[in-house]
Write a protein that holds these residues in place. Structure first.
Motif, PDB file in Angstrom:
ATOM      1  N   TYR A 131       0.815  -1.209   0.000  1.00 64.03           N
ATOM      2  CA  TYR A 131       0.000   0.000   0.000  1.00 64.03           C
ATOM      3  C   TYR A 131       0.853   1.266   0.000  1.00 64.03           C
ATOM      4  O   TYR A 131       0.411   2.320  -0.455  1.00 64.03           O
ATOM      5  CB  TYR A 131      -0.927   0.010   1.220  1.00 64.03           C
ATOM      6  CG  TYR A 131      -1.956  -1.099   1.242  1.00 64.03           C
ATOM      7  CD1 TYR A 131      -2.318  -1.769   0.084  1.00 64.03           C
ATOM      8  CD2 TYR A 131      -2.560  -1.489   2.437  1.00 64.03           C
ATOM      9  CE1 TYR A 131      -3.260  -2.785   0.105  1.00 64.03           C
ATOM     10  CE2 TYR A 131      -3.510  -2.492   2.479  1.00 64.03           C
ATOM     11  CZ  TYR A 131      -3.852  -3.147   1.304  1.00 64.03           C
ATOM     12  OH  TYR A 131      -4.782  -4.149   1.328  1.00 64.03           O
TER      13      TYR A 131
ATOM     14  N   SER B 153       1.848   5.793  -1.961  1.00 69.28           N
ATOM     15  CA  SER B 153       1.877   6.841  -0.940  1.00 69.28           C
ATOM     16  C   SER B 153       3.297   7.332  -0.685  1.00 69.28           C
ATOM     17  O   SER B 153       3.518   8.536  -0.482  1.00 69.28           O
ATOM     18  CB  SER B 153       1.234   6.347   0.363  1.00 69.28           C
ATOM     19  OG  SER B 153       1.908   5.232   0.882  1.00 69.28           O
TER      20      SER B 153
ATOM     21  N   ASN C 173      -4.380   3.404  -4.972  1.00 67.46           N
ATOM     22  CA  ASN C 173      -4.290   2.685  -3.702  1.00 67.46           C
ATOM     23  C   ASN C 173      -5.627   2.088  -3.287  1.00 67.46           C
ATOM     24  O   ASN C 173      -5.668   1.019  -2.683  1.00 67.46           O
ATOM     25  CB  ASN C 173      -3.767   3.608  -2.600  1.00 67.46           C
ATOM     26  CG  ASN C 173      -2.312   3.327  -2.270  1.00 67.46           C
ATOM     27  OD1 ASN C 173      -1.674   2.475  -2.884  1.00 67.46           O
ATOM     28  ND2 ASN C 173      -1.774   4.024  -1.297  1.00 67.46           N
TER      29      ASN C 173
ATOM     30  N   ALA D  51      -4.684   1.400   3.171  1.00 65.72           N
ATOM     31  CA  ALA D  51      -4.150   1.901   1.906  1.00 65.72           C
ATOM     32  C   ALA D  51      -4.492   3.374   1.724  1.00 65.72           C
ATOM     33  O   ALA D  51      -3.656   4.178   1.294  1.00 65.72           O
ATOM     34  CB  ALA D  51      -4.702   1.076   0.741  1.00 65.72           C
TER      35      ALA D  51
ATOM     36  N   THR E 154      -2.000   7.115   2.283  1.00 67.74           N
ATOM     37  CA  THR E 154      -1.914   8.155   1.262  1.00 67.74           C
ATOM     38  C   THR E 154      -2.300   9.513   1.825  1.00 67.74           C
ATOM     39  O   THR E 154      -1.619  10.520   1.590  1.00 67.74           O
ATOM     40  CB  THR E 154      -2.815   7.809   0.064  1.00 67.74           C
ATOM     41  OG1 THR E 154      -2.538   6.478  -0.373  1.00 67.74           O
ATOM     42  CG2 THR E 154      -2.562   8.758  -1.094  1.00 67.74           C
TER      43      THR E 154
END
Length: 447
Positions: free
Chosen positions: A60, A64, A94, A141, A145
């Motif tokens: 994930y 990011s 994501n 996820a 971000t």
């Protein structure tokens, strides 16, 4: 901005990042501490599950991490539109990746745990925890971000506050659901999983609300027509090597955990206890590096490479001093901490040896965390990946296996192998940082 101002801003950034990361670590450690009151076997099962969950979270971090580096450089260069494009694309990708991986963890949990060699007597607990936390892992996820985007804009207090709230929710949920307090059913491992998954969902909702309010209020469609493929290319340039290196590291740890699992349940439990204790030793190194890398990204975006180099050396020096001091203190007090978790003398003895060996390991880990992360912040992402893959598998896995199993030194011998890996990689990556080759790797070249 002067050198004095940079150091002052570094302190301002480091404190909330430190608190946030400490709280993130506590989110996993709380499960371990509370489950240790339930049974050592549940700790071992959840510890192995979390190896896999950690690997998923690194996937994930693919976009990011890339988004955070690009955002920092674009903020430094004053490129607002490109900042919005990068964050928008990272969120969409994501989410899609998170939903796919969550489905995989839910439907194939048993096959994955069998592949990792989880012992049959631990399978029940391991399966329940992985299915529940895995099915809702897509929330993480999105959280990663939103948090990365806020941090890149120096808004580090917000992720810290959210993480603090989530920890309280998780602890209350664990207390109620693991042991059956306040009229709730006594669910044991299942209760820990429900509390953890629910806490991560709450974190995502809070971070999203904050992000839209204080950082990027909207993502205008004209910004994405036509699709900004050049930003996706930049994300991939950072994300693929960074993600691949971290996935390689996590897979090597999964392989090592497989070997430890073959030694004994006690070795697996000792590894889990020690891992949760050691995380707090290198916490300062991680936090000051993350705070420093935001400023390094800004400086690289402004083409101020010498200032970035001086700042990097400054926070590396402090991270080494504090990490090693913490490691020595932990080694000296480790027996008493382990005795608070378990009364199994075999686990305690192994753990004490591991904590003393870890003093040497932390010298290398500190160098790796600093050099690998800061090189990526400048745009030099491929070199740390190549070095990581080579030594994680040849030394961390290969040498650790030989020392630990064929030579019969068990978990303690394997920790010696881990220390060799961290120190070899640390020396190589520090040399790369000092060489200055990263100065040509930035993404702001055309204004």
């Amino acid at each position: 901005m002067s050198e004095h101002s940079l150091k002052r801003q570094l302190k301002v950034l480091t404190v909330p990042v430190f608190i946030e990361i400490a709280l993130v670590m506590m989110l996993g450690a709380v499960d371990t501490v509370m489950l240790s009151r339930y049974s050592d076997n549940s700790v071992a099962a959840v510890g192995l599950d979390n190896q896999l969950i950690s690997l998923v979270f690194l996937v994930y971090q693919f976009f990011s991490m890339g988004a955070a580096i690009l955002c920092a450089q674009y903020i430094g260069a004053g490129l607002r539109k490109r900042l919005v494009q990068v964050v928008g694309m990272a969120l969409v990708v994501n989410l899609l990746v998170g939903l796919s991986v969550s489905a995989l963890l839910f439907f194939y949990a048993e096959e994955l745990l069998q592949l990792m060699g989880l012992r049959p007597e631990l399978m029940g607990d391991g399966l329940v925890y992985l299915r529940l936390t895995g099915a809702f892992s897509f929330f993480q996820a999105l959280s990663l971000t939103f948090s990365a985007s806020l941090r890149s804009a120096d808004k580090v207090v917000y992720p810290m506050v959210v993480t603090g709230i989530v920890n309280v929710v998780n602890m209350v949920g664990n207390y109620a659901l693991i042991f059956g307090h306040w009229g709730c059913p006594q669910l044991g491992v299942e209760g820990a999983a429900i509390a953890t998954a629910g806490s991560r969902a709450i974190a995502t909702v809070l971070l999203a609300a904050i992000h839209f309010r204080v950082h990027i209020p909207r993502f205008p469609l004209p910004y994405f027509r036509p699709m900004p493929w050049h930003e996706l290319k930049n994300l991939l340039h950072i994300g693929i090597p960074a993600m691949s290196e971290n996935i390689s590291y996590s897979l090597s740890q999964v392989a090592i955990t497989f070997f430890i699992n073959q030694i004994s349940n006690e070795a697996l439990a000792a590894r889990t206890y020690c891992h949760n204790m050691i995380m707090f030793v290198y916490l300062f190194c991680v936090s000051i590096t993350q705070g420093g890398d935001i400023l390094v990204g800004h400086l690289v975006g402004q083409r101020r490479h010498q200032a970035a180099y001086v700042l990097g050396n400054y926070f590396f020096r402090w991270s080494m001093i504090i990490t090693i001091t913490g490691s020595v203190i932990l080694a000296l007090t480790g027996r008493y901490i382990l005795e608070a978790f378990t009364d199994n003398t075999e686990i305690i003895t192994m753990g004490v040896w591991v904590l003393f060996i870890d003093i040497f390991l932390e010298v290398g880990r500190t160098s790796n965390i600093f050099a690998g992360s800061t090189l990526r912040a400048t745009g030099d992402a491929v070199y740390p990946f190549v070095i990581g893959v080579i030594f994680q598998w040849s030394v961390a896995v290969g040498v650790s296996y030989v020392i630990g199993i064929p030579l019969g030194f068990g978990l303690v011998g394997m920790w010696v192998g881990f220390a060799l890996d961290e120190n070899i990689r640390g020396v190589i990556l520090l040399h790369r940082w000092k060489s200055g080759k990263w100065r040509t790797k930035g993404f702001v070249k055309e204004g």
